[in-house]
Scaffold this active site. Structure first.
Site, mmCIF file in Angstrom:
data_model
loop_
_atom_site.group_PDB
_atom_site.id
_atom_site.type_symbol
_atom_site.label_atom_id
_atom_site.label_comp_id
_atom_site.label_asym_id
_atom_site.label_seq_id
_atom_site.Cartn_x
_atom_site.Cartn_y
_atom_site.Cartn_z
ATOM 1 N N GLU A 1 0.857 -1.186 0.000
ATOM 2 C CA GLU A 1 0.000 0.000 0.000
ATOM 3 C C GLU A 1 0.890 1.231 0.000
ATOM 4 O O GLU A 1 2.078 1.141 0.295
ATOM 5 C CB GLU A 1 -0.959 0.002 1.189
ATOM 6 C CG GLU A 1 -0.295 -0.019 2.548
ATOM 7 C CD GLU A 1 -1.318 -0.161 3.680
ATOM 8 O OE1 GLU A 1 -2.395 0.428 3.568
ATOM 9 O OE2 GLU A 1 -1.032 -0.858 4.657
ATOM 10 N N LYS B 1 2.704 4.536 1.097
ATOM 11 C CA LYS B 1 3.127 5.142 2.370
ATOM 12 C C LYS B 1 2.888 6.636 2.208
ATOM 13 O O LYS B 1 3.524 7.280 1.383
ATOM 14 C CB LYS B 1 4.613 4.839 2.601
ATOM 15 C CG LYS B 1 5.164 5.447 3.861
ATOM 16 C CD LYS B 1 6.576 4.912 4.109
ATOM 17 C CE LYS B 1 7.331 5.709 5.144
ATOM 18 N NZ LYS B 1 6.554 6.083 6.314
ATOM 19 N N ARG C 1 2.198 9.095 11.273
ATOM 20 C CA ARG C 1 1.423 7.934 11.727
ATOM 21 C C ARG C 1 0.684 8.310 12.999
ATOM 22 O O ARG C 1 1.265 8.913 13.905
ATOM 23 C CB ARG C 1 2.366 6.780 12.057
ATOM 24 C CG ARG C 1 2.707 5.825 10.936
ATOM 25 C CD ARG C 1 1.588 4.865 10.544
ATOM 26 N NE ARG C 1 1.300 3.769 11.452
ATOM 27 C CZ ARG C 1 2.102 2.756 11.703
ATOM 28 N NH1 ARG C 1 3.293 2.674 11.153
ATOM 29 N NH2 ARG C 1 1.736 1.776 12.502
ATOM 30 N N ARG D 1 2.954 8.195 16.964
ATOM 31 C CA ARG D 1 3.432 6.819 17.085
ATOM 32 C C ARG D 1 4.280 6.582 18.322
ATOM 33 O O ARG D 1 4.541 5.450 18.691
ATOM 34 C CB ARG D 1 4.176 6.393 15.819
ATOM 35 C CG ARG D 1 5.503 7.035 15.606
ATOM 36 C CD ARG D 1 6.036 6.573 14.261
ATOM 37 N NE ARG D 1 7.259 7.249 13.939
ATOM 38 C CZ ARG D 1 8.453 6.783 14.276
ATOM 39 N NH1 ARG D 1 8.563 5.640 14.907
ATOM 40 N NH2 ARG D 1 9.523 7.456 13.956
ATOM 41 N N GLU E 1 -2.717 7.438 8.769
ATOM 42 C CA GLU E 1 -1.777 8.529 8.513
ATOM 43 C C GLU E 1 -2.538 9.843 8.614
ATOM 44 O O GLU E 1 -3.567 10.024 7.956
ATOM 45 C CB GLU E 1 -1.174 8.382 7.107
ATOM 46 C CG GLU E 1 0.035 9.258 6.866
ATOM 47 C CD GLU E 1 1.339 8.595 7.324
ATOM 48 O OE1 GLU E 1 1.334 7.375 7.619
ATOM 49 O OE2 GLU E 1 2.356 9.309 7.380
ATOM 50 N N LYS F 1 9.173 -0.667 4.849
ATOM 51 C CA LYS F 1 8.851 0.552 4.094
ATOM 52 C C LYS F 1 9.868 0.664 2.973
ATOM 53 O O LYS F 1 11.058 0.388 3.153
ATOM 54 C CB LYS F 1 8.873 1.786 4.994
ATOM 55 C CG LYS F 1 10.177 2.043 5.710
ATOM 56 C CD LYS F 1 10.053 3.282 6.604
ATOM 57 C CE LYS F 1 11.234 3.339 7.565
ATOM 58 N NZ LYS F 1 10.928 3.948 8.842
#
Ligand SMILES: [Zn+2]
Ligand SMILES: [Zn+2]
Lengths: 529, 385
Positions: A226, A228, A233, A248, A273, A395
């Site tokens: 998906e 980023k 976050r 986060r 996000e 990532k």
């Protein structure tokens, strides 16, 4: 206080993570309650003393030290607590009185009458030595910054008590310092404390950067991809009638983002996000930046930079804990939940279908749209695990852009770099003049920092307080994720996430890049204008 | 009194210089109330360094000059390329040792306290207490006395003659640790920290980063004074100067080379190495080393941390804040020129004490504890310039 000060000193100088854990374990094992509990609270940032703020400490030191000498010292050392600890003029007649225990300090600060805090602190400073003063000041200003994260302190506690770190995190939010129950559990003398979660933060699952060799070893069929998104976050917790937005690291952002919190009219814990988006179009990170670091917001900010959350994951649906389910099942639950609830100001982050790594690499390269930082790869069978487990999530950032710039200004850094020139402002040529285009303070090694610092000192043409202007003679190759128009910079452009990629000792400054080159790298210039 | 002009031979001739008739106008001529020419009329800051005009020589020049008076052997003070060099015998020996081929061919030793006339200036070298051979330069001309201190410290150091305060009209002071955050604790306490750590971790080698000239030998004598009588192991770069110190009568006890072959032997041993080697790969070849560093900078913990030091030892060859301010009182000079470090604070302090003070813009001096030149060679400086 002496034991705590010795721990802080040892931690400051211990280079290795394992060594730090060793020191913490020794401290937990050898120090009685409540001292060790207060130490753990200090290390996890769980203590806060209302009145002992940096401004008050500066005022106090001004009564004992020539302000000019203090200012020069502070500029050199860079850290307030350390400066005050070192410069504090000792009173020989007080040196023999007994220094306070950590417990006395914590309780003293808690019980003291308004307006008498600094009197109390002054008395303590007079009886402590330089290490003790440093520990005390770090403690009361609530920013230890000694290279020990809350996570590391909890890890040490878990290791010492032979506990699972995830379990410690799980119960953490139900605990209050000095954690007598937690230590009892760790020593096998007591029950596991209740996970009094409610609207508390759950440890978030983080990813590792994808290295070339990882990718070739991974089976593409085992992973979902998906986008980023280029925001921050967050964890949305709506439980027991409370609504919280957490970063986060577990810091609360609800106050700064009421336009998100107000729409959390559901009972769930979500991962997503946080972005600024207008009519569904993601704005540059800069726009989000305007709203971060603020405890409250104005109506104008809410109107001009509306917040949005793009959802990645669901942790709890009502009281049901979904974290043990594989990612693919959680994703299906998230989609069903979203269909049913349709929360405002939120949407789903779409999955990116792909056949193999090559196709995905091409998709990644092609993604120049605003707001995309790269790709996330998540193992289909991965449960939601707090922390940064290696393997389930990766990532894969978009390739960076680079530019040859010229060093223009240098400023002393903070923390462990406070006595080095480590914050660098660099520029590119516009005609015959240099215009600053960004600032970077990492990307170089410690050895390079020493050389950069020396270069700066030897090429200073002017000083403005902690800032030095240098002659145009050093080329820095800067890497950055993207560049956007900006009215706040003289050059009209702002880089996202710039870092020093290489120091070009060899390259003459006139051969550095020109502003036009940078302007051509702007993405979606018209959308963002 | 021996007049240098009268000495025989080329060396003396090199220094002989007719007394200057007319003096070049100073930028800020400020005659003293007595009518004597202000020293800033005859001592000039030039790109080469401090120039004593009526004597025709520079002090610690940073670029090659005809005649140099060198205060001590650290590489930012004693640089190669000068035609004629005057210094203490120990400093000249140190320069010969460190520079090898590049050492000056024409040298003139001058013992502490012996006056000499150079041009129209009476010159004397007086102990500075910094390192072996280190000297303050006492200059007398036209009724004024100026003392250029070079680097100095005030506390006890068994490896060199102690600092002697000389009353003067202008005192030129260093300010390496010219901020009140720098207060070096007692040396023996620092050495005890080291011995304590060695007792705590008897299996681990303790590597102490120490600058090759002065600091290394000082740390050894401090250890000996604290009763440590086991052999001390030396990185190869430190050996020659320790031998030289021995020749000048400084007792260092048993020293052994710290070679890789001796790895087993080095378990639990004390090893001295140049600062850069102590925090680098070299030290990692030893068994699980505790990296210590002996330097005044270790007072600022973030600096120590940046250097990857596990055991900081605040041991310095430079005056700390209290020593600097005490020295200003001791020499009683109505005017102070500050150089070499954090000048602003000391200028501020002196001004508050009613002393005329200004910063001298001398370039090129380094903080030797941080300098990597000792191991990397002099080429490390100015890279990319
Ligand atoms: Zn020196
Ligand atoms: Zn020096």
């Amino acid at each position: 206080m002496n034991r705590f000060a010795a721990l802080i000193d040892a931690l400051v100088f211990m280079p290795s993570r394992n060594g730090k854990i060793r020191l913490l374990i020794d401290h937990f094992a050898e120090t009685p309650d409540p001292e060790r509990g207060w130490a753990l609270a200090a290390l996890t940032g769980s203590l806060s003393f209302r009145e002992a703020k940096p401004a008050a400490i500066r005022q106090l030191v001004a009564t004992r030290v020539d302000p000019e000498l203090f200012a020069l010292s502070y500029d050199y050392v860079g850290d307030l607590a350390e400066t005050v600890a070192l410069i504090w003029p000792e009173r020989p007649e007080r040196a023999n009185s007994l220094p306070p225990s950590l417990d006395e300090v914590v309780r003293g600060l808690h019980d003291v009458k308004r307006g008498q805090v600094m009197e109390l602190v002054e008395g303590w400073l007079d009886t402590l030595d330089a290490s003790g003063r440093f520990a005390l000041l770090k403690l009361i200003t609530g920013s230890l910054r000694i290279g020990v994260s809350a996570r590391l302190a909890k890890t040490a506690l878990a290791e010492w008590g032979k506990l699972d770190i995830a379990e410690v995190e799980e119960v953490w939010h139900g605990l209050t310092p000095p954690y007598a129950g937690l230590f009892a559990w760790a020593e096998g003398r007591g029950e596991r404390p209740a996970a009094g979660h409610g609207a508390g933060f759950r440890p978030m699952m983080l990813s590792h950067p994808l290295e070339e060799e990882d990718r070739t070893a991974l089976d593409p069929a085992a992973y979902c991809a998906e986008w980023k998104w280029d925001g921050i976050r967050v964890q949305l917790v709506a439980r027991d009638g409370q609504r919280r937005v957490y970063s986060r690291t577990g810091d609360e952002l609800s106050g700064a983002f009421p336009d998100v919190a107000d729409h959390m009219l559901f009972d769930a814990v979500l991962d997503g996000e946080l972005l600024v988006a207008r009519d569904g179009v993601v704005a540059p990170f800069n726009d989000l930046q305007q709203r971060l670091n603020r405890k409250s917001v104005t109506a104008a900010m809410l109107r001009d930079g509306p917040a949005w959350v793009r959802l990645y994951d669901i942790l709890f649906d009502g009281g049901e804990d979904l974290r043990g389910l594989p990612f693919s099942e959680r994703r299906a639950r998230l989609e069903r939940w979203y269909e049913a609830v349709r929360p405002r100001r939120m949407d789903l982050s779409p999955l990116v279908p792909f056949q193999g790594w090559e196709q995905l690499a091409a998709l990644r390269e092609g993604a120049r749209e605003n707001g995309i930082e790269g790709l996330m790869l998540k193992r289909r069978d991965s449960p939601y695990l707090g922390g940064r487990p290696k393997g389930p999530w990766f990532k894969w950032k978009r390739g960076a852009l680079t530019l040859d710039t010229v060093l223009m200004y240098a400023q002393r850094g903070h923390g462990k770099r406070s006595s080095f020139y480590s914050d660098f402002t660099f520029g590119v040529w516009r005609g015959a003049e240099l215009v600053p285009v960004g600032k970077a303070y990492f990307g170089f090694t410690d050895a390079e920092l020493v050389e950069l610092d020396r270069w700066v000192r030897n090429h200073t043409v002017r000083k403005y307080g902690p800032v030095r202007e240098v002659s145009a003679g050093l080329v820095l190759e800067v890497a950055f994720d993207s560049v956007h128009p900006s009215t706040r910079h003289k050059s009209g452009l702002a880089m996202r996430f710039p870092r020093i990629h290489r120091i070009r000792w060899d390259k003459p400054a006139p051969e550095a890049d020109r502003l036009e080159t940078l302007a051509r790298m702007v993405v979606g210039a018209d959308a963002a204008a | 009194m021996r007049l240098w002009d009268e000495g025989a031979g080329a060396m003396a001739l090199a220094w002989a210089r007719p007394i200057l008739g007319g003096m070049a106008p100073a930028l800020h001529p400020q005659p003293l109330p007595s009518g004597r020419p202000h020293p800033d009329r005859w001592i000039k800051v030039q790109p080469e360094g401090l120039y004593v005009e009526p004597g025709g020589f520079h002090i610690d020049p940073v670029r090659p000059v005809e005649r140099a008076v060198v205060t001590h052997g650290h590489s930012d003070h004693a640089r190669p390329g000068n035609r004629h060099v005057l210094a203490t015998p120990a400093t000249l020996a140190i320069m010969a040792q460190r520079m090898g081929e590049a050492a000056p061919a024409s040298t003139q030793p001058l013992e502490y306290g012996e006056p000499i006339r150079i041009g129209d200036v009476l010159v004397r070298l007086v102990p500075a207490g910094h390192v072996l051979g280190s000297a303050q330069v006492v200059l007398e001309h036209a009724g004024s006395r100026v003392v250029v201190s070079g680097d100095y410290k005030r506390r006890l150091d068994r490896t060199c003659a102690p600092f002697e305060p000389v009353p003067c009209d202008v005192f030129v002071t260093e300010a390496t640790f010219g901020l009140p955050v720098f207060r070096h604790p007692p040396d023996l306490g620092e050495v005890e920290k080291l011995l304590h750590s060695m007792a705590l971790f008897p299996e681990r080698s303790h590597v102490v980063g120490a600058y090759a000239l002065g600091k290394c030998q000082r740390v050894i004598t401090l250890l000996r004074a604290a009763g440590y009588d086991r052999p001390v192991y030396l990185h190869g770069a430190l050996e020659p100067l320790c031998t030289l110190y021995g020749r000048f009568g400084v007792e260092l006890g048993e020293l052994r080379p710290a070679t890789v072959a001796a790895r087993e032997e080095l378990k639990g041993a004390l090893v001295l190495a140049p600062p850069a080697a102590a925090t680098d790969r070299w030290a990692r070849r030893l068994s699980d080393p505790v990296v210590a560093m002996a330097s005044g900078w270790m007072r600022v913990r973030q600096r120590a941390r940046q250097r990857g030091v596990e055991l900081p030892l605040v041991i310095s060859d430079h005056a700390d804040w209290d020593e600097l301010t005490q020295t200003l009182e001791d020499v009683g000079a109505p005017e102070v020129w500050v150089t070499h470090g954090r000048e602003e604070a000391l200028v501020h302090h002196a001004t508050r004490r009613g002393i005329r003070a200004r910063a001298l813009a001398l370039i090129g001096f380094e903080e030797e504890d941080l300098e990597e030149a000792a191991v990397k060679g002099e080429g490390a400086r100015g890279k990319g310039a």
